[in-house]
Design an enzyme around this catalytic site. Structure first.
Site, short mmCIF file in Angstrom:
data_model
loop_
_atom_site.label_atom_id
_atom_site.label_comp_id
_atom_site.label_asym_id
_atom_site.label_seq_id
_atom_site.Cartn_x
_atom_site.Cartn_y
_atom_site.Cartn_z
N HIS A 299 -11.18 -6.21 7.89
CA HIS A 299 -12.33 -5.58 7.10
C HIS A 299 -13.72 -5.12 7.03
O HIS A 299 -14.32 -5.27 6.68
CB HIS A 299 -12.40 -7.21 6.12
CG HIS A 299 -11.15 -8.25 5.79
ND1 HIS A 299 -10.46 -8.44 6.56
CD2 HIS A 299 -10.75 -7.68 4.36
CE1 HIS A 299 -10.20 -9.17 5.96
NE2 HIS A 299 -9.65 -9.08 4.90
N GLU B 193 0.76 -1.08 -0.14
CA GLU B 193 -0.09 0.15 0.18
C GLU B 193 0.28 1.32 -0.13
O GLU B 193 0.41 2.07 -0.46
CB GLU B 193 -0.94 0.58 1.37
CG GLU B 193 -2.31 -1.08 0.97
CD GLU B 193 -1.33 -2.18 1.15
OE1 GLU B 193 -3.00 -3.47 1.14
OE2 GLU B 193 -0.99 -2.35 2.05
#
Length: 335
Positions: free
Chosen positions: A126, A57
């Site tokens: 998540h 990321e």
């Protein structure tokens, strides 16, 4: 369109309109993204415009900053908002500061898409809603649409904007509106008026809230999935709530908020994220500052709990219509 289709349509429109737009992230190319938001775009525009990135990321966002500084308009995807943390230095120290520290010589015209929120049994890694972390950073714009029409128009506006935009997408709304009743059949966007999305180019202005539901009894300030949960709470309690969908969380449309609260005299703030230092605290402060003499009751706040999102207790954490409705009643019953 579903929200997935609307987001894909926005990226398709911008890829066709502007050769400087590029799209990349983990699995967004050949695979079309974990939620299929970029499905078919690589086949249409080629591997130099839509491509896969390594599982990094920080690398994804860091390269996007460099691309944006030299004229490209990258649209990058963090596969889940929970995974942005390795890129936080690139977002905060580089993207958000570039225009300021270069005295306007460079801009970070980039969009970072992130699926966020719970309601899909994603567990603690998540299901997070980290919007407050971004609103604290000067130089970032933070956006969260609640429906396909707004999602497409806001994403096009974000891609065209010269500031870095954090574009949060509530996963639970990808395929239909969700009112918090998880035990009921899913309603598809094809049965909702906000699923009617034009095929071509249009924009929804950043920094603009919408009055999702007009009302007279109290004002609800919310965004994302909680827009529909708040609507359900209003219908189930019979309270005539005016629901403000912020859409652009920061910068926000303060005038729409103030005008509504001054009209109703009561306010409930609702979001899914953790309560302490959540963005709701800022909203409460703004209403207190600008509407104090019009308030007839204390401002209520309904949020997630101060705990990691629990997989086994999904609906105990999720602020459903019962909790929101109880806050509506408290606001109405207060002297």
């Amino acid at each position: 369109m579903t929200m997935i289709q609307a987001l894909r349509s926005a990226m398709d429109v911008m890829l066709a309109r502007d050769d400087n737009v590029v799209i990349y992230g983990q699995d967004v190319g050949y695979f079309g993204g974990v939620f299929r938001c970029t499905d078919g775009l690589q086949a249409k525009y080629g591997k130099s415009r839509v491509f896969d990135a390594p599982i990094s990321e920080g690398g994804i966002v860091g390269t996007a900053v460099g691309m944006a500084a030299y004229g490209l308009r990258p649209v990058v995807e963090i596969q889940f908002a929970d995974y942005f943390y390795p890129a936080s230095d690139q977002i905060v120290s580089e993207a958000a500061r570039l225009r300021y520290r270069s005295a306007g010589d460079f801009t970070a015209s980039m969009t970072i898409r992130m699926p966020c929120g719970g309601g899909i049994y994603g567990g603690q890694t998540h299901s997070q809603s980290p919007e407050a972390m971004f609103t604290h950073v000067c130089g970032l714009r933070t956006v969260m649409p609640s429906n396909p029409y707004d999602a497409k128009g806001l994403l096009i506006s974000a891609i065209e904007n010269d500031d870095p935009v954090i574009f949060l997408e509530p996963k639970r709304l990808y395929n239909g509106p969700f009112d918090g009743h998880h035990d009921k059949p899913v309603v598809p966007w094809s049965q909702h008026k906000l699923g009617e999305v034009p095929e071509g180019y249009y924009t929804v202005p950043l920094d603009s809230a919408s009055v999702f539901r007009p009302g007279q009894d109290l004002t609800v300030i919310t965004y994302g999935t909680m827009v529909f949960v708040s609507e359900a709470a209003a219908l189930e309690t019979g309270i005539d709530a005016e629901i403000i969908d912020l859409r652009s969380i920061w910068p926000l449309d303060l005038d729409t908020i103030v005008n509504s609260v001054k009209k109703t005299g009561r306010c409930v703030v609702v979001h899914e994220a953790t309560r302490t230092s959540g963005f709701g605290a800022e909203l409460v402060a703004l209403v207190q500052e600008h509407c104090f003499y019009h308030l007839e009751a204390p401002i209520e706040r309904v949020t997630g709990w101060d705990t990691p999102y629990p997989h086994a207790q999904e609906w105990a954490y999720f602020p459903g219509p019962d909790r929101v409705g109880a806050a509506f009643k408290r606001a109405m019953e207060a002297a």
